[in-house]
Design an enzyme around this catalytic site. Structure first.
Site, PDB file in Angstrom:
ATOM      1  N   CYS A  29      39.015  42.737  42.881  1.00  0.00           N
ATOM      2  CA  CYS A  29      39.833  41.544  43.047  1.00  0.00           C
ATOM      3  C   CYS A  29      39.829  40.657  41.808  1.00  0.00           C
ATOM      4  O   CYS A  29      38.922  40.715  40.986  1.00  0.00           O
ATOM      5  CB  CYS A  29      39.296  40.679  44.183  1.00  0.00           C
ATOM      6  N   GLY A  55      43.571  44.169  40.884  1.00  0.00           N
ATOM      7  CA  GLY A  55      43.877  44.498  42.271  1.00  0.00           C
ATOM      8  C   GLY A  55      45.363  44.536  42.496  1.00  0.00           C
ATOM      9  O   GLY A  55      46.036  43.541  42.249  1.00  0.00           O
ATOM     10  N   ASN A 130      35.878  37.531  44.856  1.00  0.00           N
ATOM     11  CA  ASN A 130      35.818  38.776  44.097  1.00  0.00           C
ATOM     12  C   ASN A 130      34.372  39.269  44.168  1.00  0.00           C
ATOM     13  O   ASN A 130      33.456  38.543  43.786  1.00  0.00           O
ATOM     14  CB  ASN A 130      36.232  38.514  42.641  1.00  0.00           C
ATOM     15  N   GLY A 131      34.196  40.483  44.631  1.00  0.00           N
ATOM     16  CA  GLY A 131      32.852  41.022  44.732  1.00  0.00           C
ATOM     17  C   GLY A 131      32.672  41.707  46.066  1.00  0.00           C
ATOM     18  O   GLY A 131      33.641  41.969  46.786  1.00  0.00           O
ATOM     19  N   TYR A 272      35.773  49.101  31.364  1.00  0.00           N
ATOM     20  CA  TYR A 272      37.072  49.441  31.947  1.00  0.00           C
ATOM     21  C   TYR A 272      37.772  48.302  32.685  1.00  0.00           C
ATOM     22  O   TYR A 272      38.972  48.131  32.539  1.00  0.00           O
ATOM     23  CB  TYR A 272      36.895  50.619  32.917  1.00  0.00           C
TER      24      TYR A 272
END
Ligand code: SF4
Length: 499
Positions: A29, A55, A130-131, A272
């Site tokens: 996310c 995302g 996010n996570g 990445y």
């Protein structure tokens, strides 16, 4: 209790894409938030657009105009759903948070799309995360036993229930009380009637930066989301820090009691996940990727004629490799940027062609050459196998694969979509076996110390690793309560959406 209501707006459904076919780890996310700007909704849409790489399944924005919250959440890309003035116009108010999602916990259905919103005793509350929480199921069971009713399958909803159940009185204290019960990784943005709040977990596994737009505070997963709206980078939100933004300015807190005071930022963000034009955790991503390529050339150089990236993710490392090795950098593989993510519902035969939809060999560069092929990682190995075959069919005399990270041997539980460990090529094969499997003349991975050198360290400190590198080392920096407790690993909600 306030009379805030959440106007329901159109649940436009699009087909989810097939992004999992590209054989990469996927970050879950991106989050964004802005406080006190007349175009808060539009700025948030732009910020999410810049964070689209984090995302692509769904995106959502919740805004607040001082009286009501407004909610727009859609399955699909930001650009497909948040470009019309009619949509942005519905996101009234000068404060907003947004989220772009790639689900790891929970299915891609609209009720899971963040930000999630709830009416709490003290007023409206929206949160985006996010996570991934490694004790979400354990917490959920305890909450359900106390009467909580979960609507979504997202572990983010756990945060809302913990806030709702907190015995503290001040809103920020209730949120801190909730966050202090979480294990795992989180970078959170939250919006209440008076505050925009940002928080990172005590180890700072996932990124969150603070920006300034002419006196207006902005929170975002990466600096590229600040750039797109012309905001200036102020600093990273620190691991374990909670920033509370109100009309009186910004207040910083470090409320979590931890046994360790050093961070474990996700080192894969540099390999990445993050955009190369971003700075995350204070360091420019492109520069790190080039240094990774330089390290790779020093560690595992080979006689060759050209260096070719697997685009786009292998490109900066290939540039670094070529410069260090003194070899020509050539675009021997061309990526088609116009493959729609919802191009087709693939049949097996079309799925097999997938790699050629996205990549094509540039025969004029490859024919008769000894090629060093640089990619960021090998996950299942399916794409590598096809790319190598394509390069050989284009006439390459030798193919030497160089990978800009150590072998990915284990799964991530911190907000990254990874296959089961058994599906990771490096978990079941030696490097020699992997080389045979993908049919290359030689295969080498960056060492873990080489990766640490590329991010500016002398090497990995085995006693106190400076980063999270668990997918390479199996050294997880937090408890994995849901797994180690023998919890049944299941969706957080049993309802299947049939339409
Ligand atoms: Fe990042 Fe790997 Fe750690 Fe997951 S396990 S947070 S992908 S370094």
């Amino acid at each position: 209790m306030s009379d805030n209501t959440l106007p329901s707006v159109s649940p436009v459904l699009a087909q989810p894409d097939d992004a999992r076919e590209d054989d990469h780890f996927h970050d879950e996310c991106g989050v964004f938030g802005v406080y006190e700007h007349p175009d808060a909704g539009a700025l948030t849409a732009l910020g999410l657009h810049a964070l689209q790489h984090r995302g692509q399944e769904a995106a959502g924005i919740v805004s607040f105009d001082g009286r009501q919250f407004y909610n727009e959440r859609h399955i699909g890309l930001v650009g497909d759903n948040f470009t019309k003035q009619s949509v942005i116009g519905r996101l009234k108010g000068s404060r907003a948070i947004g989220h772009t999602r790639y689900s790891t916990t929970g299915a891609p259905v609209l009720r899971n799309v963040q930000p999630l919103y709830a009416e709490l005793a003290g007023g409206g509350f929206a949160v985006a995360h996010n996570g991934n929480l490694t004790n979400a199921q354990t917490l959920q069971r305890a909450l359900q036993e106390r009467g909580s009713i979960f609507q979504s399958t997202s572990d983010t909803e756990t945060i809302i229930h913990l806030v709702a159940m907190s015995a503290k009185s001040a809103f920020v204290d209730r949120l801190i009380d909730a966050l202090s019960q979480l294990e795992g990784a989180y970078a959170v943005v939250a919006l209440s009637e008076k505050k925009l709040i940002g928080a990172r977990d005590p180890l700072g596994v996932r990124p969150l930066v603070l920006g300034d737009l002419g006196g207006t505070y902005v929170l975002a997963s990466e600096t590229c989301a600040l750039d797109i709206i012309g905001a200036h980078y102020v600093r990273d939100v620190e691991p374990g820090e909670v920033v509370v933004i109100t009309e009186n300015g910004l207040q910083s807190m470090k409320p979590f009691h931890t046994t360790s005071n050093h961070s474990r930022f996700c080192i894969f963000e540099y390999v990445y996940f993050a955009r190369p034009d971003s700075s995350v955790n204070g360091t420019n991503v492109y520069s790190v990727r080039k240094r990774i390529g330089e390290e790779l050339a020093r560690e595992s150089g080979v006689d060759a004629d050209i260096v070719v990236p697997v685009p786009d993710s292998g490109t900066p490392a290939a540039i670094g490799y070529a410069q260090e090795a003194g070899l020509p950098f050539e675009l021997g593989i061309i990526r088609n940027h116009y493959v729609g993510r919802t191009f087709i519902q693939p049949t097996d035969s079309i799925r097999h062609m997938g790699v050629k939809l996205k990549h094509n060999a540039n025969r004029a560069m490859l024919d008769g050459k000894r090629v060093v092929l640089v990619d960021d990682s090998i996950v299942r190995g399916t794409t590598s196998l096809k790319i190598v075959q394509m390069v050989r069919e284009a006439g390459a005399k030798e193919v030497h694969m160089r990978i800009a990270s150590p072998p990915t041997r284990d799964s991530c539980f911190y907000g990254v979509d990874t296959p089961e460990k058994s599906k990771l090529l490096a978990s079941r094969m030696s490097i020699e076996e992997m080389a045979d499997y993908i049919k290359v003349d030689s295969l080498a991975f960056l060492s873990i110390d080489g990766l640490y050198r590329a991010v500016g360290e002398a090497g990995r400190n085995g006693d106190a690793p400076q980063y999270c590198d668990a997918c390479f080392t199996s050294d997880y920096p937090t408890s994995l309560t849901d797994r180690s407790g023998g919890a049944e690993v299941r969706q957080l909600n049993r309802l299947v959406e049939v339409s």
